[in-house]
Motif scaffolding. Sequence first.
Motif, short mmCIF file in Angstrom:
data_model
loop_
_atom_site.label_atom_id
_atom_site.label_comp_id
_atom_site.label_asym_id
_atom_site.label_seq_id
_atom_site.Cartn_x
_atom_site.Cartn_y
_atom_site.Cartn_z
N HIS A 213 0.82 -1.33 0.06
CA HIS A 213 -0.23 0.11 -0.08
C HIS A 213 1.10 1.10 0.24
O HIS A 213 0.49 2.56 -0.86
CB HIS A 213 -0.78 -0.12 1.32
N ASP A 214 1.81 1.21 0.86
CA ASP A 214 3.03 2.62 0.87
C ASP A 214 3.55 2.16 -0.57
O ASP A 214 3.65 3.77 -0.85
CB ASP A 214 4.13 2.27 1.65
N ASP A 215 4.19 1.43 -1.26
CA ASP A 215 4.40 2.08 -2.46
C ASP A 215 3.87 2.28 -3.59
O ASP A 215 4.02 3.08 -3.89
CB ASP A 215 4.61 -0.02 -3.00
N VAL A 216 2.56 1.62 -3.46
CA VAL A 216 1.66 1.71 -4.08
C VAL A 216 1.26 3.54 -4.09
O VAL A 216 1.39 4.99 -5.08
CB VAL A 216 -0.18 1.11 -4.36
N VAL A 217 1.07 4.38 -2.82
CA VAL A 217 1.12 5.80 -2.69
C VAL A 217 1.86 6.76 -3.45
O VAL A 217 2.41 7.36 -3.61
CB VAL A 217 0.94 5.45 -1.32
N GLN A 218 3.43 5.88 -3.11
CA GLN A 218 4.75 6.85 -3.11
C GLN A 218 4.73 6.06 -4.43
O GLN A 218 4.97 7.98 -4.57
CB GLN A 218 5.41 5.81 -2.29
N ASN A 219 4.54 5.23 -5.14
CA ASN A 219 4.50 5.36 -6.81
C ASN A 219 3.37 6.33 -7.33
O ASN A 219 3.27 6.73 -7.71
CB ASN A 219 4.13 4.30 -7.48
N ALA A 220 2.45 6.57 -6.48
CA ALA A 220 1.38 7.79 -7.43
C ALA A 220 1.69 9.00 -7.24
O ALA A 220 1.70 9.49 -8.00
CB ALA A 220 -0.55 6.98 -6.36
N MET A 221 2.02 9.40 -5.87
CA MET A 221 2.39 10.74 -5.68
C MET A 221 3.87 10.70 -6.77
O MET A 221 4.05 11.66 -7.25
CB MET A 221 3.00 10.77 -4.10
N MET A 222 5.15 10.34 -6.84
CA MET A 222 5.72 9.80 -8.10
C MET A 222 5.45 10.41 -9.24
O MET A 222 6.20 11.61 -9.94
CB MET A 222 6.43 8.77 -7.70
N ARG A 223 4.15 9.41 -10.18
CA ARG A 223 3.61 9.07 -11.20
C ARG A 223 3.22 10.93 -10.96
O ARG A 223 3.32 11.35 -12.11
CB ARG A 223 2.11 8.81 -11.51
N GLN A 224 2.15 11.44 -9.75
CA GLN A 224 1.52 12.50 -9.72
C GLN A 224 2.89 13.93 -10.28
O GLN A 224 2.61 15.14 -11.31
CB GLN A 224 0.52 12.63 -8.73
N GLN A 225 4.36 13.65 -9.02
CA GLN A 225 5.10 15.01 -9.58
C GLN A 225 5.97 14.55 -10.74
O GLN A 225 6.05 15.70 -11.39
CB GLN A 225 5.91 14.48 -7.51
N PHE A 226 5.64 13.62 -11.57
CA PHE A 226 6.16 13.35 -12.85
C PHE A 226 5.56 14.41 -13.64
O PHE A 226 6.33 14.87 -14.64
CB PHE A 226 6.60 12.04 -12.83
N THR A 227 4.37 14.09 -14.45
CA THR A 227 3.78 14.97 -14.26
C THR A 227 3.62 16.42 -14.68
O THR A 227 3.71 16.81 -15.52
CB THR A 227 2.50 14.52 -14.35
N ALA A 228 3.54 16.72 -13.24
CA ALA A 228 3.91 17.98 -12.83
C ALA A 228 5.13 18.36 -13.43
O ALA A 228 5.38 19.50 -14.23
CB ALA A 228 3.60 18.50 -11.90
N ASN A 229 5.76 17.85 -13.24
CA ASN A 229 7.75 17.99 -13.57
C ASN A 229 7.59 17.89 -15.19
O ASN A 229 8.01 19.49 -15.05
CB ASN A 229 8.91 17.33 -12.56
N VAL A 230 7.20 17.38 -15.67
CA VAL A 230 6.90 17.32 -17.14
C VAL A 230 7.08 18.39 -17.49
O VAL A 230 6.74 19.18 -18.55
CB VAL A 230 6.62 16.20 -17.45
#
Length: 453
Positions: A213-230
């Motif tokens: 669950h923590d990994d999923v949440v972290q990956n979701a946050m990373m993807r969200q941050q990645f999208t914002a950065n892109v």
Amino acid sequence: MKRKINNRLIGTAALAILATLLLTAAVCYNTFKKQVMEDLKGYAGIIRYAVAEEQMDYLSAAKEELKKEKLRVTLVAESGTVIFDTDADVEKMENHRHRPEIESAFSEGEGSIIRQSDTLDEDTYYYAVRLDNGQVLRVAREVDSIYRIMETAVPYLLIFAVVIFGICCVFSYFLAEGIMRPIKLIAQDTDNIGRTETYEELKPYIEAIRSQHDDVVQNAMMRQQFTANVSHELKTPLAAISGYAELIENGMAASEEETHRFAKEIHKNAGRLLTLINDVIRLSQLDAEDDEETLEPVNLKEIAQTCVNMLQMNAEQHHVTLGFEGESTIIMATRQMAEEVLYNLCDNAIRYNKEGGSVYVTVRDRLDTAVLTVKDTGIGIPEEHHERIFERFYRVDKSRSKSTGGTGLGLAIVKHILLKLNAVLQLESEEEKGTEITVTFPAVRGAQFKQRD
């Protein structure tokens, strides 16, 4: 899942009840058979003693009494001829010499057997013993077969089984409910999954679920941050391209020199935009689990030499000396992967170097490993940034990264490729003193080539 657990518990209970009933019936019947045979032995011992004292007179006198006890007594001579029988006319009886129980009594002193009657649905128990005068005394009794005994007991057994089964159904329901309760609580409150009270046996699974669950949440946050950065990174060159194009369109370029300058800026930002898009696509490919690239033996020295030669002009533009020294060594990779690792490491070493600095690339063959080293005399990386420089879009000096044209994805691509190649990266860097990155690849030897062929 609850229904499945409940059904399995009920099924287990039903099988256990059935097995218990069958086992109980078998044990009781065996005990019953043993008891009947012991009784016959006892009767045979008494009759044997009486016969020894009174001979036929006792048998004749006790005939009716023996019938009341449901005992059949037969006296057989040594020749097999029946001398006396309480239930039949001896004149009409055949020779009994070869009856199993009598034959055993003649040879071994005693014998016993159980004969089943299919028509009467009864079993007849026989016990024979040899007398002192050589004759054989046989005592028999007819009893109900196991099938008839079971028929009598079936109603009671069914009532017992139904009651026990009902109790088991109730217990299985509450047991399944108890097993599922912690899981329901976890499903309802995934954010506090580690605090849920549960069984000791479930704790490893709870811990695994919490970690996932923590990994999923972290990956979701990373993807969200990645999208914002892109989005942010794409916005900057696009805004520049749009702005300069608008200036040219509106005739703001007063001279050919300004037009050339605006066009140059558009070209530079378009190149940066294209590089960024290519890096994002490459990261997406590396992230895809089903995108497994076929590895093959490649010569790390040759690829490193080619990369250094290709970047010589870039190094000269930054006033940096680029050198190479290497030994031939084979690793399992793809040519594209190896080139991307070398290009990104060398390109970073050149970009973040000092004017008049140097970058030195070496390839060494060490036992079962191939060692690649990229060492520069650049600005270095502060220690607090060592763990994060391989993150996407992470920059130590953002202003310098943008001025040099870096996308912030090069080292992230390197990290992903090295994970796929089972390679290990070691970073040594000190601010204003330079950086040394060492990558250790598993090397491929001659015997391994033969195995792969």
